[in-house]
Design a protein around this motif. Sequence first.
Motif, mmCIF file in Angstrom:
data_model
loop_
_atom_site.group_PDB
_atom_site.id
_atom_site.type_symbol
_atom_site.label_atom_id
_atom_site.label_comp_id
_atom_site.label_asym_id
_atom_site.label_seq_id
_atom_site.Cartn_x
_atom_site.Cartn_y
_atom_site.Cartn_z
ATOM 1 N N ALA A 96 0.833 -1.209 0.000
ATOM 2 C CA ALA A 96 0.000 0.000 0.000
ATOM 3 C C ALA A 96 0.865 1.255 0.000
ATOM 4 O O ALA A 96 0.594 2.224 -0.722
ATOM 5 C CB ALA A 96 -0.937 -0.003 1.203
ATOM 6 N N GLN A 97 1.933 1.248 0.802
ATOM 7 C CA GLN A 97 2.819 2.413 0.841
ATOM 8 C C GLN A 97 3.583 2.563 -0.470
ATOM 9 O O GLN A 97 3.771 3.685 -0.964
ATOM 10 C CB GLN A 97 3.799 2.292 2.015
ATOM 11 N N ARG B 11 -1.491 10.653 6.243
ATOM 12 C CA ARG B 11 -2.625 9.981 6.880
ATOM 13 C C ARG B 11 -2.317 8.496 7.110
ATOM 14 O O ARG B 11 -2.607 7.952 8.178
ATOM 15 C CB ARG B 11 -3.877 10.123 6.014
ATOM 16 N N TYR B 12 -1.743 7.863 6.094
ATOM 17 C CA TYR B 12 -1.453 6.429 6.205
ATOM 18 C C TYR B 12 -0.444 6.163 7.313
ATOM 19 O O TYR B 12 -0.601 5.234 8.111
ATOM 20 C CB TYR B 12 -0.940 5.898 4.870
ATOM 21 N N ARG C 260 -1.088 3.877 10.498
ATOM 22 C CA ARG C 260 -0.338 2.622 10.632
ATOM 23 C C ARG C 260 0.656 2.658 11.792
ATOM 24 O O ARG C 260 0.818 1.646 12.504
ATOM 25 C CB ARG C 260 0.401 2.318 9.322
ATOM 26 N N TYR C 261 1.323 3.797 11.967
ATOM 27 C CA TYR C 261 2.429 3.826 12.917
ATOM 28 C C TYR C 261 2.136 4.610 14.206
ATOM 29 O O TYR C 261 2.815 4.396 15.208
ATOM 30 C CB TYR C 261 3.669 4.405 12.249
ATOM 31 N N ILE C 262 1.172 5.518 14.165
ATOM 32 C CA ILE C 262 0.827 6.264 15.375
ATOM 33 C C ILE C 262 -0.406 5.655 16.037
ATOM 34 O O ILE C 262 -0.328 5.136 17.156
ATOM 35 C CB ILE C 262 0.593 7.755 15.065
ATOM 36 N N ALA C 263 -1.544 5.674 15.347
ATOM 37 C CA ALA C 263 -2.782 5.173 15.954
ATOM 38 C C ALA C 263 -2.705 3.672 16.263
ATOM 39 O O ALA C 263 -3.033 3.234 17.372
ATOM 40 C CB ALA C 263 -3.968 5.470 15.037
ATOM 41 N N MET D 3 -3.893 13.573 11.143
ATOM 42 C CA MET D 3 -2.851 13.202 12.107
ATOM 43 C C MET D 3 -3.362 12.295 13.220
ATOM 44 O O MET D 3 -2.650 12.058 14.198
ATOM 45 C CB MET D 3 -2.220 14.466 12.679
ATOM 46 N N GLN D 4 -4.592 11.806 13.087
ATOM 47 C CA GLN D 4 -5.142 10.843 14.049
ATOM 48 C C GLN D 4 -5.175 11.399 15.477
ATOM 49 O O GLN D 4 -4.867 10.698 16.451
ATOM 50 C CB GLN D 4 -4.342 9.539 14.010
#
Length: 425
Positions: A68-69, A87-88, A92-95, A185-186
């Motif tokens: 996907a990336q 957003r991705y 993927r990495y924060i939320a 930015m979630q």
Amino acid sequence: MSRIVFSSAAFWGDIMPYVPIANELAARGHDVVYSLPAGHHEILSGERFALHDNGSRFTHNDVLSDPAQLKMLERQHGSTTGTAMVRYWAERYIAADADIWTERTADVLQGADVMVAHPTAATLSAIPAIAGGVPWVCGQLFPSMIPSAVTDPAGIDLGWLPDGVARRLRRLLWRVVPTLGSPIMQDRAVNGIRERYGLAPMRGNMMLAWTAADHTAVLSSAHYTPPQPDWPEPIDVTGFTIWPGPSGSTLSEEVAAYLDRGEPPVMVTFGTSTATIAGPMLRDVVRALNRVGLRGLFLAGTAATAAELHGIDGVFQFAPLAQVLPRCVGVVHQGGHGTTAATLQAGLPAVALPMGFDQIVHGRRITELGVGRMVRGKGDRVSAIADALNAISDPAVRAAARDFGRRLVEEDGIGNAADLVERYC
């Protein structure tokens, strides 16, 4: 002796500027731990400090293994600044990693006297530090993300406007962007974690979480990043903290032999943040170097990229910059913080081919200083790179780069940053 925890994630450029500071503090007798994704542990296994897995998946290898990336990077022509990519990454990495990242950071902070955090990693790692009463220092790698009416926000060029208008617009942007970007930015997910730790919600966590630090160390040179009068306090510009390469690393026989058998080359590298599109870019640089009659030394960064360039002379996966740069006449790079700093300190002119917002800032800055050129756009890239290579071959540009490098060599960024951290021990 104090216990000092470092926290970061993502690409080498986000990880390595803290390594010399951590080593210096360990050499001074402190108990130093670097909390970062397990995927970065092997390359740092020989350093002076201990390693801790913060639970984050954010490494260049994860980016390279995620279809996907890769598709998004291809659609954006390699740009890492598009809204979809931000957003991705936030999802993927924060939320998605928020629970494990904060829990493991809380664990490693037990008994800690101070934390040093990457500005974006602070989105999560600062939460348990603040909740636990642990002082923390932000090691700021992105000065263009420091709110100011004097400098353009990252990725935006307002220099064409009258000064007064530009200043007002910059102030407005810094008020509006964190709010407009909140869903991207979630913030909802991050603020849920903040609430769990008893902290008030924030807008624009990924942009502004670092502003809650007890102190900010801008890991750049004041010659390169002049402090601005309206920066929030306390902020100090320490000087660059350049990573020389893995502890004990030496120049391979193959690289040394290549350097020995010809004229000093132009070193070409695009780092781990642009590894996905390095192959096509490197081939364009090969054509441009051939056109202007210069020799290249190509550091591919990954085995896959090196394999793409099979048959081209002078291609290697890795070499320590500290040992290569003194034998080069110039550099072509992506405009990352670490490579830019090492090139400047070596007194070499550069061509920047930026893909991310911070890289664009560095490309503009080396052009302003007369020590390099930036190439952007989707036109005839080979011709544009060739023109830039001719420009940095000008004796006046080479002299300007040498003079600027002498000023940087006189600074002790590593020592200054370590001294700042020790204020909180």
